[in-house]
Design a protein around this motif. Structure first.
Motif, PDB file in Angstrom:
ATOM      1  N   ILE A   6     -28.758 -40.316  68.769  1.00 43.65           N
ATOM      2  CA  ILE A   6     -30.100 -39.688  68.837  1.00 43.65           C
ATOM      3  C   ILE A   6     -30.121 -38.531  67.994  1.00 43.65           C
ATOM      4  CG2 ILE A   6     -31.980 -38.979  70.179  1.00 43.65           C
ATOM      5  CD1 ILE A   6     -30.626 -40.432  72.690  1.00 43.65           C
ATOM      6  N   LEU A  33     -29.979 -52.314  71.356  1.00 40.26           N
ATOM      7  CA  LEU A  33     -31.124 -51.857  71.065  1.00 40.26           C
ATOM      8  C   LEU A  33     -32.170 -52.983  71.363  1.00 40.26           C
ATOM      9  CD1 LEU A  33     -30.964 -49.807  67.921  1.00 40.26           C
ATOM     10  CD2 LEU A  33     -31.535 -48.897  69.997  1.00 40.26           C
ATOM     11  N   GLY A  36     -33.174 -51.983  74.754  1.00 37.56           N
ATOM     12  CA  GLY A  36     -33.339 -50.604  74.800  1.00 37.56           C
ATOM     13  C   GLY A  36     -32.389 -49.527  75.449  1.00 37.56           C
ATOM     14  N   ASP A  37     -32.244 -48.513  74.967  1.00 30.26           N
ATOM     15  CA  ASP A  37     -31.489 -47.522  75.496  1.00 30.26           C
ATOM     16  C   ASP A  37     -32.271 -46.765  76.901  1.00 30.26           C
ATOM     17  OD1 ASP A  37     -29.549 -47.691  73.316  1.00 30.26           O
ATOM     18  OD2 ASP A  37     -30.237 -45.878  72.590  1.00 30.26           O
ATOM     19  N   LYS A 401     -35.726 -45.351  76.643  1.00 33.24           N
ATOM     20  CA  LYS A 401     -36.073 -44.217  75.544  1.00 33.24           C
ATOM     21  C   LYS A 401     -36.158 -44.391  74.550  1.00 33.24           C
ATOM     22  CE  LYS A 401     -31.373 -42.408  75.555  1.00 33.24           C
ATOM     23  NZ  LYS A 401     -30.455 -41.454  76.123  1.00 33.24           N
ATOM     24  N   ARG A 402     -35.329 -45.747  74.023  1.00 30.20           N
ATOM     25  CA  ARG A 402     -35.741 -46.256  72.686  1.00 30.20           C
ATOM     26  C   ARG A 402     -35.714 -48.040  72.837  1.00 30.20           C
ATOM     27  NH1 ARG A 402     -31.175 -44.959  68.343  1.00 30.20           N
ATOM     28  NH2 ARG A 402     -29.841 -45.461  70.125  1.00 30.20           N
ATOM     29  N   ASN A 481     -43.129 -42.789  68.156  1.00 32.42           N
ATOM     30  CA  ASN A 481     -43.169 -41.996  69.503  1.00 32.42           C
ATOM     31  C   ASN A 481     -44.236 -42.017  70.078  1.00 32.42           C
ATOM     32  OD1 ASN A 481     -40.400 -41.516  68.640  1.00 32.42           O
ATOM     33  ND2 ASN A 481     -41.019 -39.628  67.559  1.00 32.42           N
ATOM     34  N   GLN A 519     -39.085 -44.148  72.089  1.00 35.19           N
ATOM     35  CA  GLN A 519     -39.039 -44.116  70.503  1.00 35.19           C
ATOM     36  C   GLN A 519     -38.878 -45.657  70.065  1.00 35.19           C
ATOM     37  OE1 GLN A 519     -35.621 -43.243  68.214  1.00 35.19           O
ATOM     38  NE2 GLN A 519     -36.776 -42.783  66.447  1.00 35.19           N
ATOM     39  N   ARG A 521     -39.058 -48.595  67.683  1.00 38.11           N
ATOM     40  CA  ARG A 521     -38.630 -49.128  66.221  1.00 38.11           C
ATOM     41  C   ARG A 521     -39.436 -50.440  65.932  1.00 38.11           C
ATOM     42  NH1 ARG A 521     -32.259 -46.797  65.994  1.00 38.11           N
ATOM     43  NH2 ARG A 521     -32.902 -44.687  66.171  1.00 38.11           N
TER      44      ARG A 521
END
Length: 521
Positions: A6, A33, A36-37, A401-402, A481, A519, A521
């Motif tokens: 990060i 990913l 997700g994280d 969080k991602r 974001n 976040q 992507r």
């Protein structure tokens, strides 16, 4: 490590948010990913703030002759060393008034009259952001002309207890003329107040002395028989509860669970039909209230057992029975022996303890000295705010969080109710409309996506038990974001956040509680 991947700026933002929100956080260890994280949040419980939520908290009473300034009344609180406004601790405003005050002439209603005192009183509460609760009294034996004069002039039959007071007429509730005009009035009342934004609840029986659902008169007591009384009583209860239930479809209805409900007596042995009659009302959607909390000679085993039977199935609203003002009630003669003369704090504690035993959702700030007395026992006011009714919060939330745009996030969330009551999402007027929801907010706080967990059911959250849920949420948003946020929403109002959560140091955006950054992507 996940944290190494990060960027420092994002990491700093997340760590700052953790401090700001009062959440403890940790990574879950997932690092694919596509999935997700994930991060686990443990929000900080708020054990002190006053929360204003529907069918929950303190009810501020207004006398029928009060004016608009009544809602701004203040009392000195010794524990705080300052004056406070009662309304700042209330979730609803209760007005117990007469049919005649609201409907003085056929087709004329106080809420439409800008010069009406009672109408302006009601509007004053609404202006200050509090919903109204109403009890409409028709019995005239103690209080005078509670039923409009035009009803009797139209031919409604009535009982006159004392000829010295010719205006103290009490209509027979089975009379056809009475029912015609009363039905017209309740229909008009519902057109104005069948709105949860305006109305907290309707005390929906109204017959008997003081509208308390006992000491109801159906015919001259000198000619009444037990058989005729039981027949008329049940038919009348069916009629009046049907009337209210059909008119008020969005606002909770309550009835006094009295051992002599609908009976022509005020006190005595439990009537064998009382349980069955009350159950009939409850089956139509009624919730419960009782007007004798703290009076241990009146609130006895039957009352306690009836409350226990319906605990966590229907909410209970309490009203204290004793009046501590000089010259009113000899509360120190209560059979419990716990109330000392000149010590109204003893009465307040007795009412509080009885309320805790019954798991009530709402308690009363009755007009005059009763309310001032509660603020002298301010520790009990605060205790009910933090211990009574329902007090909901997410104990733990796990979310990404991602994540890649288009991927499905698995949100795990655990909820608790720290109050002794329950969140009555199951009553027919609410019809399970409140649900847990998560939102993704943009930089301006606008909800770009809302994910409602239809499996979440807050009415099942009881003190001492945590409830877990999982929700799949497809993140089909453009890269960028966003902020995760959580709320209990009203699904009947386009998923609008509706319930104040017991979360400490948690910033709100349009009713949503912000969590952490996502976040995409």
């Amino acid at each position: 490590m996940i944290l190494k991947r990060i960027p420092k700026i994002i990491l700093l933002a997340i760590l700052c948010a953790s401090v700001l929100l009062g959440f403890s956080q940790k990574d879950s260890g997932q690092n694919d990913l596509s999935n997700g994280d994930y991060i686990i949040l443990k929000p900080k419980y708020d054990d002190h703030s006053f929360l204003r939520n529907p069918l929950n908290g303190w009810v501020m009473y207004a006398p029928r002759n009060a004016d608009d300034t009544y809602w701004d009344i203040e009392y000195f609180v010794p524990a705080l060393g300052k004056k406070v406004k009662v309304i700042d601790y209330a979730s609803a405003c209760y007005v117990r008034t007469s049919w005649s005050s609201l409907n003085p002439s056929d087709g004329i209603y106080a809420w439409d009259d800008p010069n009406s005192k009672i109408g302006n009183l009601i509007k004053g509460a609404q202006k200050r952001g509090l919903p109204i609760a109403l009890r409409i009294v028709v019995d005239g034996r103690d209080q005078g002309q509670n039923t409009p004069k035009f009803v009797f002039e139209a031919g409604a039959k009535y009982y006159l207890e004392n000829k010295k007071y010719p205006d103290r007429q009490t209509p027979y509730p089975q009379d056809a003329v009475f029912r015609k005009y009363y039905s017209k009035f309740i229909t008009a009342l519902a057109q104005e107040f069948n709105d949860p934004d305006k109305t907290s609840f309707i005390d929906a029986y109204g017959l008997g002395k003081w509208g308390e659902a006992h000491f109801v008169v159906y015919e001259d007591p000198t000619i009444a028989t037990p058989e005729s009384t039981e027949k008329i009583k049940e038919e009348t209860l069916d009629w009046v509860t049907n009337l209210y239930a059909q008119a008020f479809t969005k606002v909770p209805l309550v009835i006094n669970y009295h051992r002599l409900v609908g009976h022509p007596e005020s006190w005595g042995a439990v009537n064998p039909n009382s349980d069955r009659l009350l159950d009939k009302a409850i089956e139509k959607g009624y919730s419960l209230r009782q007007d004798a909390f703290g009076m241990t000679g009146y609130y006895q085993d039957w009352e306690k057992d009836f409350a226990k039977k319906w605990n966590f199935k229907r909410p209970i609203i309490m009203e204290g029975g004793w009046i501590i003002a000089p010259g009113k009630h000899r509360y120190w003669k209560d059979p419990s022996g716990k109330y000392r003369e000149g010590h109204d704090e003893d009465v307040r504690k007795g009412e509080f303890d009885a309320s805790a035993e019954a798991h009530v959702n709402m308690m009363d700030f009755r007009a005059g000295g009763e309310t001032e007395s509660w603020f002298k026992s301010f520790d009990l006011v605060q205790r009910f705010n933090t211990e009574g009714g329902y007090r909901l919060y997410p104990q733990q939330i796990k979310l990404p969080k991602r994540i890649k745009s288009g991927a499905v996030a698995l949100i795990s969330h655990r909820w608790q109710n720290r109050g002794w009551g329950y969140f009555p999402n199951n009553i027919p007027q609410w019809n399970f409309k409140y649900k847990v929801a998560f939102a993704l907010l943009d930089a301006k706080g606008n909800a770009k996506k809302i994910f409602v967990d239809q499996q979440s059911e807050p009415s099942t959250w009881l003190k001492g038990t945590a409830v877990n849920y999982q929700l799949n949420a497809k993140i089909d948003l453009p890269a960028g974001n966003y902020s995760w946020a959580v709320a209990i929403v009203d699904t009947a109002m386009k998923n609008k956040p509706a319930i104040q959560l017991a979360l400490d140091e948690a910033p709100q955006v349009h009713g949503w509680t912000k969590l952490v950054t996502l976040q995409v992507r």
